[in-house]
Scaffold this active site. Structure first.
Site, PDB file in Angstrom:
ATOM      1  N   THR A 189       0.852  -1.186   0.000  1.00 22.20           N
ATOM      2  CA  THR A 189       0.000   0.000   0.000  1.00 22.20           C
ATOM      3  C   THR A 189       0.883   1.230   0.000  1.00 22.20           C
ATOM      4  O   THR A 189       1.927   1.228   0.648  1.00 22.20           O
ATOM      5  CB  THR A 189      -0.831   0.015   1.302  1.00 22.20           C
ATOM      6  OG1 THR A 189      -1.778  -1.024   1.211  1.00 22.20           O
ATOM      7  CG2 THR A 189      -1.537   1.349   1.532  1.00 22.20           C
ATOM      8  N   GLY A 243      -3.975  -5.292   7.251  1.00 22.27           N
ATOM      9  CA  GLY A 243      -4.883  -4.260   7.712  1.00 22.27           C
ATOM     10  C   GLY A 243      -5.663  -4.629   8.950  1.00 22.27           C
ATOM     11  O   GLY A 243      -5.979  -3.778   9.778  1.00 22.27           O
TER      12      GLY A 243
HETATM   13  C1  SD4 Z   1      -4.812  -3.904   3.562  1.00 20.31           C
HETATM   14  N1  SD4 Z   1      -3.082  -2.568   4.529  1.00 20.31           N
HETATM   15  O1  SD4 Z   1      -5.701  -3.916   2.730  1.00 20.31           O
HETATM   16  C2  SD4 Z   1      -3.603  -3.074   3.286  1.00 20.31           C
HETATM   17  C3  SD4 Z   1      -2.639  -3.896   2.518  1.00 20.31           C
HETATM   18  C4  SD4 Z   1      -1.263  -3.449   2.652  1.00 20.31           C
HETATM   19  O2  SD4 Z   1       0.914  -3.753   2.667  1.00 20.31           O
HETATM   20  O3  SD4 Z   1      -0.926  -2.392   3.037  1.00 20.31           O
HETATM   21  N2  SD4 Z   1      -0.322  -4.225   2.450  1.00 20.31           N
HETATM   22  O4  SD4 Z   1      -4.848  -4.578   4.584  1.00 20.31           O
END
Ligand code: SD4
Length: 330
Positions: A189, A243
């Site tokens: 992300t 997350g």
């Molecule tokens: C999630 N935090 O959808 C995001 C995915 C992510 O590094 O950041 N991965 O949970």
């Protein structure tokens, strides 16, 4: 007991003219540690994203415009398979996007489970600016985007349709989630924090979420306080990784509150990771990384296990730094 690093850092802050408060009054920032403007963002795709933000920041532009422009770079890049166009689909083969944005006035906008729109961050900004709401989801978010001139696009790239990927899809997300060293592409992300020349701080966070997630699943990234939080008097924080762990601890809000009470950005991120380690069984099977930036331009980061890095850009600095990690301490 106060650790040596914490003591040294707090003493340095005190000498630099910071008031260190144990209650909830804001940190009094009287001196810049890094020259402004400054932008930081998660992972190595943060490098080109920071450049786009810098275009705006270096001309005296607003940090809100800068973070939006910055994260649009990986959103549009099909080689970044964890954000926007070309993102890893859910277990049903659909690319669904989560994003949010927040400025120094505490204004916030967010979209979740948005399909067919390449730049969810810009839709999130419009939610903030044009509606009385903070978050729109799914079909409502799509309709809002279309009503505001966004075009419907197919976000599933040929690479993501390849037959070799169906095996991964079947495994979906039911057992262990986002184990960094087993699902290598299942992270990344982009979270970005920037302070402009006038000291205004903003943040943005955008993702295609956990790869092969259950249809309808929403992660931390569009949740204000979880994937991102900004307080104009204190600073901001953003999260990446599993997350679910960040949502259960409201990680980014926690980091900002810890900074408000006197912690440095690195200490605050470390404490938020510590909170996850204390509260969440099997946290070792996950990766979570935080980045934080306080109003003085001091930044920091911390993650559960090795592998998380973040990009920093100032007038004199363009670097990718490795975050400090928790797991090595076990
Ligand atoms: C999630 N935090 O959808 C995001 C995915 C992510 O590094 O950041 N991965 O949970």
């Amino acid at each position: 007991m106060i650790s040596r690093r914490s003591f040294v850092s707090k003493s340095a802050l005190a000498l630099a003219g910071f008031s260190i408060s144990k209650n909830s009054s804001p940190v009094n920032i009287s001196q810049n540690i890094n020259s402004l403007p400054i932008v930081i963002s998660t992972w190595n795709h943060g490098l080109p994203a920071n450049e786009a933000a810098w275009e705006i920041l270096s001309k005296g532009g607003n940090s809100l415009d800068a973070v939006e422009a910055g994260v649009r770079i990986p959103e549009a890049d099909p080689k970044v398979i964890t954000v926007g166009y070309g993102g890893i689909p859910d277990s049903g083969g659909k690319v669904t996007l989560d994003a949010c944005i927040m400025d120094e006035k505490g204004r916030a906008g967010s979209v979740a489970c948005l399909e067919n729109i390449k730049h969810p961050i810009s839709v999130a900004r419009l939610v903030m600016e044009k509606t009385p709401h903070v978050m729109l989801t799914g079909k409502g978010a799509l309709q809002f985007a279309l009503d505001n001139g966004f075009e419907k696009e197919n976000l599933l790239t040929p690479q993501m349709k390849k037959p070799g990927r169906s095996g991964k899809r079947k495994k979906a997300f039911n057992t262990k989630i986002n184990i960094e060293n087993q699902v290598l592409e299942n992270h990344d992300t982009i979270g970005m924090l920037a302070i402009d020349r006038d000291g205004r701080i903003s943040g943005a966070c955008t993702t295609s979420g956990m790869g092969y997630k259950m249809p309808g699943r929403v992660g931390d990234s569009p949740i204000i306080g979880a994937g991102l939080f900004v307080d104009g008097e204190v600073g901001g924080a953003a999260a990446t990784g599993s997350g679910e762990l960040v949502m259960k601890t409201l990680g980014s809000f926690l980091v900002v509150e810890l900074m408000r009470n006197g912690m440095s950005p690195t200490e605050a991120c470390e404490e938020a990771v510590h909170r996850i380690a204390k509260k969440i069984p099997n946290y070792q099977q996950h990766q979570v990384g935080f980045i934080a930036l306080n109003k003085s331009g001091e930044y920091g980061s911390y993650c559960i296990q090795p592998g998380f890095n973040f990009a920093v850009k100032t007038e004199n600095k363009t670097v990718l730094e490795d975050a400090e990690t928790w797991i090595k301490k076990l």
